[in-house]
Write a protein that holds these residues in place. Structure first.
Motif, PDB file in Angstrom:
ATOM      1  N   PHE A   1       0.861  -1.186   0.000  1.00 26.40           N
ATOM      2  CA  PHE A   1       0.000   0.000   0.000  1.00 26.40           C
ATOM      3  C   PHE A   1       0.897   1.235   0.000  1.00 26.40           C
ATOM      4  O   PHE A   1       1.916   1.278   0.682  1.00 26.40           O
TER       5      PHE A   1
ATOM      6  N   GLN B   1       0.050   5.564  -0.166  1.00 31.33           N
ATOM      7  CA  GLN B   1      -0.991   6.585  -0.352  1.00 31.33           C
ATOM      8  C   GLN B   1      -0.906   7.180  -1.751  1.00 31.33           C
ATOM      9  O   GLN B   1       0.185   7.486  -2.226  1.00 31.33           O
TER      10      GLN B   1
ATOM     11  N   TYR C   1       0.465  12.667   7.647  1.00 31.57           N
ATOM     12  CA  TYR C   1       1.376  12.040   8.611  1.00 31.57           C
ATOM     13  C   TYR C   1       1.891  13.082   9.619  1.00 31.57           C
ATOM     14  O   TYR C   1       2.112  12.770  10.784  1.00 31.57           O
TER      15      TYR C   1
ATOM     16  N   TYR D   1      -0.997  -1.869  11.037  1.00 32.13           N
ATOM     17  CA  TYR D   1      -1.369  -1.717   9.615  1.00 32.13           C
ATOM     18  C   TYR D   1      -0.349  -0.787   8.946  1.00 32.13           C
ATOM     19  O   TYR D   1      -0.705   0.218   8.334  1.00 32.13           O
ATOM     20  N   CYS D   2       0.941  -1.133   9.085  1.00 33.25           N
ATOM     21  CA  CYS D   2       1.988  -0.158   8.761  1.00 33.25           C
ATOM     22  C   CYS D   2       2.371  -0.124   7.294  1.00 33.25           C
ATOM     23  O   CYS D   2       3.129   0.754   6.883  1.00 33.25           O
ATOM     24  N   GLY D   3       1.890  -1.064   6.467  1.00 33.87           N
ATOM     25  CA  GLY D   3       2.271  -1.054   5.056  1.00 33.87           C
ATOM     26  C   GLY D   3       3.784  -1.114   4.903  1.00 33.87           C
ATOM     27  O   GLY D   3       4.456  -1.916   5.558  1.00 33.87           O
TER      28      GLY D   3
ATOM     29  N   THR E   1       5.742   3.612   6.247  1.00 31.06           N
ATOM     30  CA  THR E   1       5.852   5.065   6.053  1.00 31.06           C
ATOM     31  C   THR E   1       5.520   5.907   7.294  1.00 31.06           C
ATOM     32  O   THR E   1       6.263   6.821   7.614  1.00 31.06           O
ATOM     33  N   ILE E   2       4.402   5.611   7.963  1.00 35.09           N
ATOM     34  CA  ILE E   2       3.992   6.489   9.069  1.00 35.09           C
ATOM     35  C   ILE E   2       4.975   6.367  10.233  1.00 35.09           C
ATOM     36  O   ILE E   2       5.516   7.369  10.719  1.00 35.09           O
TER      37      ILE E   2
ATOM     38  N   VAL F   1       0.211  -7.144   7.332  1.00 36.50           N
ATOM     39  CA  VAL F   1      -0.113  -8.510   6.918  1.00 36.50           C
ATOM     40  C   VAL F   1       0.511  -8.903   5.568  1.00 36.50           C
ATOM     41  O   VAL F   1       0.694 -10.096   5.309  1.00 36.50           O
TER      42      VAL F   1
ATOM     43  N   ALA G   1      -3.003  -7.848  12.417  1.00 42.71           N
ATOM     44  CA  ALA G   1      -2.799  -6.830  13.457  1.00 42.71           C
ATOM     45  C   ALA G   1      -3.279  -7.321  14.830  1.00 42.71           C
ATOM     46  O   ALA G   1      -2.562  -7.182  15.830  1.00 42.71           O
TER      47      ALA G   1
ATOM     48  N   PRO H   1      -6.113   1.319   9.644  1.00 41.17           N
ATOM     49  CA  PRO H   1      -6.700   0.111   9.057  1.00 41.17           C
ATOM     50  C   PRO H   1      -7.252   0.339   7.646  1.00 41.17           C
ATOM     51  O   PRO H   1      -7.444   1.493   7.245  1.00 41.17           O
ATOM     52  N   PRO H   2      -7.537  -0.759   6.923  1.00 36.22           N
ATOM     53  CA  PRO H   2      -8.224  -0.629   5.639  1.00 36.22           C
ATOM     54  C   PRO H   2      -9.675  -0.166   5.836  1.00 36.22           C
ATOM     55  O   PRO H   2     -10.123   0.001   6.975  1.00 36.22           O
TER      56      PRO H   2
HETATM   57  N1  SAH Z   1       0.032   2.791   7.187  1.00 35.88           N
HETATM   58  C1  SAH Z   1       0.320   2.475   5.824  1.00 35.88           C
HETATM   59  C2  SAH Z   1      -0.699   1.535   5.190  1.00 35.88           C
HETATM   60  C3  SAH Z   1      -2.151   1.823   5.458  1.00 35.88           C
HETATM   61  S1  SAH Z   1      -3.308   0.943   4.458  1.00 35.88           S
HETATM   62  C4  SAH Z   1       0.492   3.747   4.999  1.00 35.88           C
HETATM   63  O1  SAH Z   1       0.100   4.818   5.438  1.00 35.88           O
HETATM   64  O2  SAH Z   1       1.042   3.665   3.908  1.00 35.88           O
HETATM   65  C5  SAH Z   1      -3.785  -0.382   5.469  1.00 35.88           C
HETATM   66  C6  SAH Z   1      -2.751  -1.485   5.548  1.00 35.88           C
HETATM   67  O3  SAH Z   1      -3.289  -2.512   6.386  1.00 35.88           O
HETATM   68  C7  SAH Z   1      -2.407  -2.155   4.232  1.00 35.88           C
HETATM   69  O4  SAH Z   1      -1.011  -2.153   4.076  1.00 35.88           O
HETATM   70  C8  SAH Z   1      -2.936  -3.588   4.395  1.00 35.88           C
HETATM   71  O5  SAH Z   1      -2.152  -4.526   3.722  1.00 35.88           O
HETATM   72  C9  SAH Z   1      -2.878  -3.764   5.887  1.00 35.88           C
HETATM   73  N2  SAH Z   1      -3.785  -4.763   6.475  1.00 35.88           N
HETATM   74  C10 SAH Z   1      -5.031  -5.109   6.075  1.00 35.88           C
HETATM   75  N3  SAH Z   1      -5.570  -6.013   6.920  1.00 35.88           N
HETATM   76  C11 SAH Z   1      -4.644  -6.230   7.892  1.00 35.88           C
HETATM   77  C12 SAH Z   1      -4.619  -7.051   9.051  1.00 35.88           C
HETATM   78  N4  SAH Z   1      -5.663  -7.809   9.390  1.00 35.88           N
HETATM   79  N5  SAH Z   1      -3.518  -7.028   9.810  1.00 35.88           N
HETATM   80  C13 SAH Z   1      -2.460  -6.245   9.496  1.00 35.88           C
HETATM   81  N6  SAH Z   1      -2.423  -5.454   8.410  1.00 35.88           N
HETATM   82  C14 SAH Z   1      -3.510  -5.441   7.610  1.00 35.88           C
END
Ligand code: SAH
Length: 454
Positions: free
Chosen positions: A279, A281, A291, A310-312, A315-316, A332, A359, A380-381
């Motif tokens: 992911f 932005q 951020y 949910y750190c992708g 970046t944050i 994940v 997570a 989160p998504p």
């Molecule tokens: N914080 C990051 C990504 C946010 S998007 C940024 O700002 O770029 C949400 C992220 O949550 C995605 O990377 C997705 O793959 C992840 N994700 C989705 N379901 C998840 C879960 N159950 N556990 C951990 N991560 C999850």
């Protein structure tokens, strides 16, 4: 009320999906591409049990704030909702969506900081996934029409970098000459499903990914060197095979066809590697501001443990790593976690570690290991957090939780769950990352009520 009936009415509200609302014969009628205050003749096109849908038959008195859409396919394409109003009006609608979600769904009364608009209303997207189809014997790509999978071919999209259009115009004939067929959703036949492009905002590096039902690797091998010669910015060409009957775009695996597996960009002064599955932005400069607001809400002093859920690609957390003692990220998608480690390393950040997994499950495990973060960031998504994540976060007992979400409705729902466990939503700020569309991002500060516990 009858189908095709035409009624005179006034638009009195706007839904979070971007439809204007009016009341006709005591029923809510949703009308797309309208503005609050429009006096219209509306044609009823669909009647359901409790509401109906209409389309504009005639604009009698336009609302203030109306403007001419700049895109020629605005009416057909499902991508934009607000090209027919000026940006101030769009921002006002979005601010209202957010306030409404917190009042109605969350039953919360936080302080709302003013919405932050985007510097550019156009050309802001760094990513596009174009569905491929065959029309009149030719390969086309574009966007889906609203509520359908009919591809509207486009010549250009004003939300995207011009170079994407140039690449597509070059690619489609080249793919035709390589005898590539478009995926046919109905019969689950054909080859190419999507063309996916991503461009580093600062670096200008471009990633091209072919998403196919069956591998097209051998058939397109000979056209790849020409693509890279024409577009030297393309640093990575990959393929993702997705053989499933599904709306999910990407397949499970990615293979490199040419160049690197990732492209590199910069965010908040960190060098960031991103793979196709990570992911990232879509509006980079606006995400940097998001951020920064999250960092202000996190109120870090250098001695904290920060958990970034949910750190992708990290970046944050990485943008805050210089202000904490230690950073732990959880994500994940394995390739995103690999990116996160690499991103820490290439920015000489040594106080960060990342875990790959769900997570909630990982937070529960970290809790058992007695991890006790001072601040937790949740991003989160769209569907929001599950209960296990919320419970584990609460049990970790952080002083502050900073939630970032692209869905104000689930953010408000989750904030209400945190409220029942002693975390009050103090502040909410809407940030417009997606001008012209009905989407809006929110950032929330949740504080533990009795801070003496820690
Ligand atoms: N914080 C990051 C990504 C946010 S998007 C940024 O700002 O770029 C949400 C992220 O949550 C995605 O990377 C997705 O793959 C992840 N994700 C989705 N379901 C998840 C879960 N159950 N556990 C951990 N991560 C999850």
């Amino acid at each position: 009320m009858k189908k095709n009936q035409v009624c005179q009415t006034e638009i009195t509200g706007m839904t979070a999906e971007g439809n204007g609302v009016c009341r006709i014969e005591n029923m809510a009628v949703f009308v797309p591409r309208t503005a609050v205050g429009d006096i219209l003749e509306v044609r009823i096109v669909k009647i359901l049990k409790n509401y109906a849908f209409g389309i504009i038959e005639n604009i009698l008195t336009p609302a203030s704030g109306r403007t001419t859409p700049s895109c020629p396919v605005f009416r057909q394409c499902g991508g934009c909702a607000f090209q027919h109003v000026d940006y101030q009006t769009e921002l006002q609608y979005k601010e209202n969506f957010v306030r409404d979600a917190f009042a109605r769904i969350g039953k919360l009364t936080p302080v709302f900081e003013p919405i932050l608009g985007s510097d550019s209303r156009y050309d802001y997207r760094n990513k596009a996934q174009y569905p491929v189809a065959e029309q009149d014997g030719h390969l086309v790509c574009g966007f889906y029409a609203k509520h359908s999978h009919r591809v509207i071919p486009f010549k250009e999209c004003c939300l995207q970098p011009e170079i994407f259009t140039k690449i597509l115009n070059y690619l489609l004939p080249a793919l035709e000459s390589a005898h590539i067929s478009a995926y046919d959703e109905k019969n689950h036949s054909g080859e190419l499903r999507h063309i996916y492009l991503r461009k580093g905002f600062y670096s200008g590096e471009i990633m091209l990914c072919f998403i196919s039902r069956v591998s097209v690797r051998k058939k397109i091998k000979h056209i790849l060197p020409d693509i890279q010669k024409h577009f030297p910015e393309i640093k990575s060409i990959t393929e993702s095979v997705n053989p499933d009957k599904t709306n999910v775009i990407m397949g499970k695996n990615i293979s490199v066809l040419m160049g690197a597996a990732c492209i590199t960009d910069k965010m908040c002064n960190c060098k960031i590697d991103i793979s196709p599955q990570s992911f990232y932005q879509v509006n980079t400069p606006q995400a940097e501001k998001l951020y920064q607001i999250a960092k202000r809400y996190a109120d870090l002093h250098g001695n904290e443990t920060l958990l970034d859920l949910y750190c992708g690609a990290g970046t944050i957390g990485l943008s805050m790593a210089d202000s904490v003692k230690s950073l732990i990220g959880v994500e994940v998608i394995p390739s995103a976690v690999e990116n996160a480690w690499q991103n820490a390393e290439q920015n000489d950040i040594t106080n960060a570690e990342f875990y790959c997994g769900d997570a909630g499950t990982i937070t529960e495990t970290l809790l058992k290991k007695k991890l006790s973060p001072d601040v937790i960031v949740l991003d989160p998504p769209r569907k929001g957090c599950d209960d296990l994540t919320i419970q584990s976060v609460v049990q970790m007992n952080p002083s502050r939780i900073v939630m970032i979400s692209c869905n104000p409705a689930t953010a408000a729902r989750d904030a209400a769950k945190f409220a029942s466990s002693g975390y009050i939503t103090e502040k909410v700020k809407a940030v417009d990352l997606f001008p012209n569309t009905a989407h809006v991002e929110v950032v929330l500060l949740l504080s533990r009520q009795n801070s003496e516990n820690k």
